[in-house]
Enzyme design. Sequence first.
Site, PDB file in Angstrom:
ATOM      1  N   SER A 150       2.067   0.209   1.912  1.00 20.21           N
ATOM      2  CA  SER A 150       3.376  -0.180   1.402  1.00 20.21           C
ATOM      3  C   SER A 150       3.247  -1.375   0.471  1.00 20.21           C
ATOM      4  CB  SER A 150       4.316  -0.552   2.562  1.00 20.21           C
ATOM      5  OG  SER A 150       5.547  -1.051   2.084  1.00 20.21           O
ATOM      6  N   HIS A 198       8.373 -11.265   4.562  1.00 22.09           N
ATOM      7  CA  HIS A 198       9.190 -10.201   4.001  1.00 22.09           C
ATOM      8  C   HIS A 198      10.173  -9.691   5.067  1.00 22.09           C
ATOM      9  CE1 HIS A 198      10.299  -6.337   2.218  1.00 22.09           C
ATOM     10  NE2 HIS A 198       9.844  -6.804   1.074  1.00 22.09           N
ATOM     11  N   LYS A 228       0.384  -3.004   8.843  1.00 21.70           N
ATOM     12  CA  LYS A 228      -0.155  -2.162   7.771  1.00 21.70           C
ATOM     13  C   LYS A 228      -1.260  -2.904   7.016  1.00 21.70           C
ATOM     14  CE  LYS A 228       3.912   0.745   6.823  1.00 21.70           C
ATOM     15  NZ  LYS A 228       3.275   2.054   7.090  1.00 21.70           N
TER      16      LYS A 228
END
Length: 209
Positions: A111, A119, A131
């Site tokens: 991503s 974020h 991730k």
Amino acid sequence: MKALVAGATGETGRRIVQELVKRQIPVKALVRDLDLGKQILPPEAELVVGDVLNPDSLTKAIADCTVLLCATGARPSLNPSGPYQVDYEGTKNLVNIAKTQGIEQFVLVSSLCVSQFFHPLNLFWLVLFWKKQAETYLQNSGLNYTIVRPGGLKNQDNSESILMSSEDTLFEGSIPRQKVAQVCVDSLFNSEAHNQILEIVTKPEAVKG
């Protein structure tokens, strides 16, 4: 070439399977629910039951495959360990199995903004953080890899062109899942995509080609 697609019944994964079939590349689709797989995946795909959280099930699934495309992802839920388990531990299991089976290329759908700890998406149980940890594990594995970081994912395709950039240079934008699938499959045939992070969105003014 024969591909194994993990996360094959997800919105992005199913499009990767479709793109591989369209290009007449033999594909195995890793599914947890065989009936669901039969409903939504092309009949040309070979369905194999397994779970990225069960390493034993992956050995049979990956047998005779030469490339692996991972489009798994934790679904929004109240389980705080979801992203850790699926996005990190699940990817680690796939990487470890890929190493033992001599996989020639590992394509990981990640991503945009995974490097940004603060974020808003990390409010979802640190999904971007995990991730990013999965990316790092793959990069350090010794496998030939391509990491694809799409912007916001759209189910509907469009006629906009793909804007591709290098690591940590795109921070906003969206892209249809179909175009993500195309980039993932393209990377299997482009040596310049090997051991690279590709950040992608679509823009009306992007240069085609």
